[in-house]
Design a protein around this motif. Sequence first.
Motif, PDB file in Angstrom:
ATOM      1  N   ILE A  94     -16.219  52.403  14.799  1.00 22.21           N
ATOM      2  CA  ILE A  94     -15.098  53.335  14.886  1.00 22.21           C
ATOM      3  C   ILE A  94     -14.359  53.114  16.207  1.00 22.21           C
ATOM      4  O   ILE A  94     -14.961  53.131  17.280  1.00 22.21           O
ATOM      5  CB  ILE A  94     -15.582  54.795  14.795  1.00 22.21           C
ATOM      6  N   ASP A  95     -13.053  52.893  16.108  1.00 18.34           N
ATOM      7  CA  ASP A  95     -12.195  52.796  17.288  1.00 18.34           C
ATOM      8  C   ASP A  95     -11.489  54.141  17.490  1.00 18.34           C
ATOM      9  O   ASP A  95     -10.795  54.616  16.583  1.00 18.34           O
ATOM     10  CB  ASP A  95     -11.153  51.684  17.119  1.00 18.34           C
ATOM     11  N   THR A  96     -11.681  54.732  18.666  1.00 17.71           N
ATOM     12  CA  THR A  96     -11.135  56.062  18.934  1.00 17.71           C
ATOM     13  C   THR A  96     -10.255  56.058  20.178  1.00 17.71           C
ATOM     14  O   THR A  96     -10.378  55.183  21.049  1.00 17.71           O
ATOM     15  CB  THR A  96     -12.261  57.091  19.129  1.00 17.71           C
ATOM     16  N   SER A  97      -9.383  57.046  20.245  1.00 20.15           N
ATOM     17  CA  SER A  97      -8.543  57.258  21.414  1.00 20.15           C
ATOM     18  C   SER A  97      -8.382  58.761  21.606  1.00 20.15           C
ATOM     19  O   SER A  97      -8.151  59.491  20.637  1.00 20.15           O
ATOM     20  CB  SER A  97      -7.176  56.590  21.239  1.00 20.15           C
ATOM     21  N   VAL A  98      -8.516  59.221  22.871  1.00 21.73           N
ATOM     22  CA  VAL A  98      -8.466  60.653  23.181  1.00 21.73           C
ATOM     23  C   VAL A  98      -7.416  60.894  24.259  1.00 21.73           C
ATOM     24  O   VAL A  98      -7.339  60.152  25.247  1.00 21.73           O
ATOM     25  CB  VAL A  98      -9.840  61.163  23.647  1.00 21.73           C
ATOM     26  N   THR A 122     -19.040  62.085  25.454  1.00 20.64           N
ATOM     27  CA  THR A 122     -19.028  63.210  24.521  1.00 20.64           C
ATOM     28  C   THR A 122     -18.396  62.822  23.192  1.00 20.64           C
ATOM     29  O   THR A 122     -18.911  63.150  22.116  1.00 20.64           O
ATOM     30  CB  THR A 122     -18.268  64.392  25.132  1.00 20.64           C
ATOM     31  N   VAL A 123     -17.271  62.117  23.252  1.00 22.15           N
ATOM     32  CA  VAL A 123     -16.585  61.697  22.032  1.00 22.15           C
ATOM     33  C   VAL A 123     -17.468  60.761  21.211  1.00 22.15           C
ATOM     34  O   VAL A 123     -17.549  60.874  19.976  1.00 22.15           O
ATOM     35  CB  VAL A 123     -15.248  61.013  22.380  1.00 22.15           C
ATOM     36  N   ALA A 124     -18.143  59.821  21.869  1.00 18.37           N
ATOM     37  CA  ALA A 124     -19.005  58.883  21.150  1.00 18.37           C
ATOM     38  C   ALA A 124     -20.110  59.619  20.401  1.00 18.37           C
ATOM     39  O   ALA A 124     -20.394  59.332  19.227  1.00 18.37           O
ATOM     40  CB  ALA A 124     -19.599  57.873  22.132  1.00 18.37           C
ATOM     41  N   GLY A 125     -20.746  60.583  21.055  1.00 22.81           N
ATOM     42  CA  GLY A 125     -21.805  61.339  20.391  1.00 22.81           C
ATOM     43  C   GLY A 125     -21.291  62.164  19.229  1.00 22.81           C
ATOM     44  O   GLY A 125     -21.921  62.225  18.163  1.00 22.81           O
ATOM     45  N   ILE A 126     -20.134  62.799  19.406  1.00 23.15           N
ATOM     46  CA  ILE A 126     -19.575  63.625  18.334  1.00 23.15           C
ATOM     47  C   ILE A 126     -19.150  62.764  17.148  1.00 23.15           C
ATOM     48  O   ILE A 126     -19.357  63.136  15.988  1.00 23.15           O
ATOM     49  CB  ILE A 126     -18.391  64.446  18.881  1.00 23.15           C
ATOM     50  N   VAL A 127     -18.549  61.610  17.422  1.00 16.85           N
ATOM     51  CA  VAL A 127     -18.136  60.716  16.339  1.00 16.85           C
ATOM     52  C   VAL A 127     -19.338  60.270  15.518  1.00 16.85           C
ATOM     53  O   VAL A 127     -19.309  60.286  14.277  1.00 16.85           O
ATOM     54  CB  VAL A 127     -17.378  59.500  16.901  1.00 16.85           C
ATOM     55  N   ARG A 128     -20.418  59.889  16.176  1.00 18.01           N
ATOM     56  CA  ARG A 128     -21.619  59.462  15.442  1.00 18.01           C
ATOM     57  C   ARG A 128     -22.179  60.612  14.606  1.00 18.01           C
ATOM     58  O   ARG A 128     -22.615  60.414  13.468  1.00 18.01           O
ATOM     59  CB  ARG A 128     -22.668  58.953  16.423  1.00 18.01           C
ATOM     60  N   GLY A 148      -9.752  66.090  12.800  1.00 16.28           N
ATOM     61  CA  GLY A 148      -9.733  67.511  13.159  1.00 16.28           C
ATOM     62  C   GLY A 148     -11.090  68.015  13.605  1.00 16.28           C
ATOM     63  O   GLY A 148     -11.197  68.758  14.597  1.00 16.28           O
ATOM     64  N   GLU A 149     -12.154  67.602  12.910  1.00 24.25           N
ATOM     65  CA  GLU A 149     -13.509  68.015  13.294  1.00 24.25           C
ATOM     66  C   GLU A 149     -13.881  67.459  14.662  1.00 24.25           C
ATOM     67  O   GLU A 149     -14.475  68.160  15.494  1.00 24.25           O
ATOM     68  CB  GLU A 149     -14.509  67.539  12.241  1.00 24.25           C
ATOM     69  N   ILE A 150     -13.546  66.210  14.918  1.00 23.25           N
ATOM     70  CA  ILE A 150     -13.859  65.596  16.217  1.00 23.25           C
ATOM     71  C   ILE A 150     -13.111  66.322  17.334  1.00 23.25           C
ATOM     72  O   ILE A 150     -13.681  66.616  18.394  1.00 23.25           O
ATOM     73  CB  ILE A 150     -13.511  64.099  16.190  1.00 23.25           C
ATOM     74  N   LYS A 151     -11.840  66.623  17.117  1.00 20.30           N
ATOM     75  CA  LYS A 151     -11.041  67.299  18.147  1.00 20.30           C
ATOM     76  C   LYS A 151     -11.621  68.672  18.472  1.00 20.30           C
ATOM     77  O   LYS A 151     -11.752  69.042  19.654  1.00 20.30           O
ATOM     78  CB  LYS A 151      -9.595  67.420  17.675  1.00 20.30           C
ATOM     79  N   ARG A 152     -11.974  69.438  17.427  1.00 22.34           N
ATOM     80  CA  ARG A 152     -12.539  70.769  17.679  1.00 22.34           C
ATOM     81  C   ARG A 152     -13.874  70.671  18.429  1.00 22.34           C
ATOM     82  O   ARG A 152     -14.145  71.465  19.340  1.00 22.34           O
ATOM     83  CB  ARG A 152     -12.720  71.507  16.360  1.00 22.34           C
ATOM     84  N   SER A 153     -14.709  69.725  18.059  1.00 20.51           N
ATOM     85  CA  SER A 153     -16.015  69.575  18.716  1.00 20.51           C
ATOM     86  C   SER A 153     -15.847  69.155  20.172  1.00 20.51           C
ATOM     87  O   SER A 153     -16.553  69.664  21.058  1.00 20.51           O
ATOM     88  CB  SER A 153     -16.867  68.557  17.958  1.00 20.51           C
ATOM     89  N   VAL A 154     -14.908  68.250  20.443  1.00 24.58           N
ATOM     90  CA  VAL A 154     -14.677  67.800  21.828  1.00 24.58           C
ATOM     91  C   VAL A 154     -14.115  68.946  22.661  1.00 24.58           C
ATOM     92  O   VAL A 154     -14.522  69.146  23.823  1.00 24.58           O
ATOM     93  CB  VAL A 154     -13.731  66.583  21.846  1.00 24.58           C
ATOM     94  N   GLU A 155     -13.186  69.716  22.109  1.00 29.09           N
ATOM     95  CA  GLU A 155     -12.627  70.852  22.854  1.00 29.09           C
ATOM     96  C   GLU A 155     -13.717  71.847  23.237  1.00 29.09           C
ATOM     97  O   GLU A 155     -13.720  72.376  24.356  1.00 29.09           O
ATOM     98  CB  GLU A 155     -11.562  71.548  22.004  1.00 29.09           C
ATOM     99  N   SER A 156     -14.634  72.104  22.325  1.00 27.97           N
ATOM    100  CA  SER A 156     -15.714  73.038  22.628  1.00 27.97           C
ATOM    101  C   SER A 156     -16.632  72.493  23.717  1.00 27.97           C
ATOM    102  O   SER A 156     -17.121  73.242  24.562  1.00 27.97           O
ATOM    103  CB  SER A 156     -16.520  73.319  21.349  1.00 27.97           C
ATOM    104  N   ALA A 157     -16.843  71.168  23.694  1.00 27.47           N
ATOM    105  CA  ALA A 157     -17.770  70.567  24.661  1.00 27.47           C
ATOM    106  C   ALA A 157     -17.188  70.513  26.073  1.00 27.47           C
ATOM    107  O   ALA A 157     -17.921  70.650  27.054  1.00 27.47           O
ATOM    108  CB  ALA A 157     -18.163  69.169  24.201  1.00 27.47           C
TER     109      ALA A 157
END
Length: 295
Positions: A94-98, A122-128, A148-157
């Motif tokens: 997975i290639d991600t950008s934040v 944090t993003v790597a763990g949430i994505v997995r 959307g799920e990744i964004k919400r999880s990262v915001e909370s973290a």
Amino acid sequence: MTEQDIIDALSGGLLYIVAALFVIIVIFKGVRIVPQSEKYVVERFGRLKSVLGPGINFIVPFLDVVRHKVSILERQLPNASQDAITRDNVLVEIDTSVFYRILEPEKTVYRIRDVDGAISTTVAGIVRAEIGKMDLDEVQSNRSQLIGEIKRSVESAVDDWGIEVTRAEILDVNLDQATRDAMLQQLNAERARRAQVTEAEGKKRAVELAADAELYAAEQTAKARRIQAEAEAFATEVVAKAIAENGLAAAQYQVALKQVEALNALGNGDGKQTIIVPAQAIEAFGDAFKMLKAK
């Protein structure tokens, strides 16, 4: 003027100069102009004193020190790739950008050392974790939901770090070659199945249309026969009525008329220059003319 007077004058002037320099330094140290895109974190004796916003700000010279200058512009983390395993045990990359920005610099400065590294981890763990909840087909088709799920999880973290995550994007989902080959075979099989289904449906429709056409033809033939039968029944009724009113002569007249019509049709045929008819036919022809004459 004596030498002592000169020395006293110079001393007084030097004192004024020092006082002026001190005032300039105090003003320079006590006034802070903060750019629109930054916030300053001020400490007093090593402890957090205040956060200066954009514009002109005043601090206590020599006591307050601007320790951190933090940019509040939106930032983008370097694009990152991490491996993940889907619920149906498929390895994907997975290639991600934040994108994020700092809202509360005092939290960012005193609660986390490396902001970019912490967010990336944090993003790597949430994505997995999120990929592990989905099958490969869901990852491909529900990418917006996954983002959307990744964004919400990262915001909370990262909430305790004074950071707002503005966007989280999944740039690409990469598969190994073996998985790609298997998916291509599955795709070709699905296309072949759809083609067969379409062909079968076409044949079925053709049979249905042919049956409808035969049914329509049968209905029209039956309708024609019904009309013909009704016409014959009407003609029979008329003849029966004539016989009832005029007796047997009317029936004989109709028979003679039919015989004459039959002889005319026989004589009008192609290539029929010579016609041999039995004597009974000649007699019938004569009787018909007699009856017509009598009429």
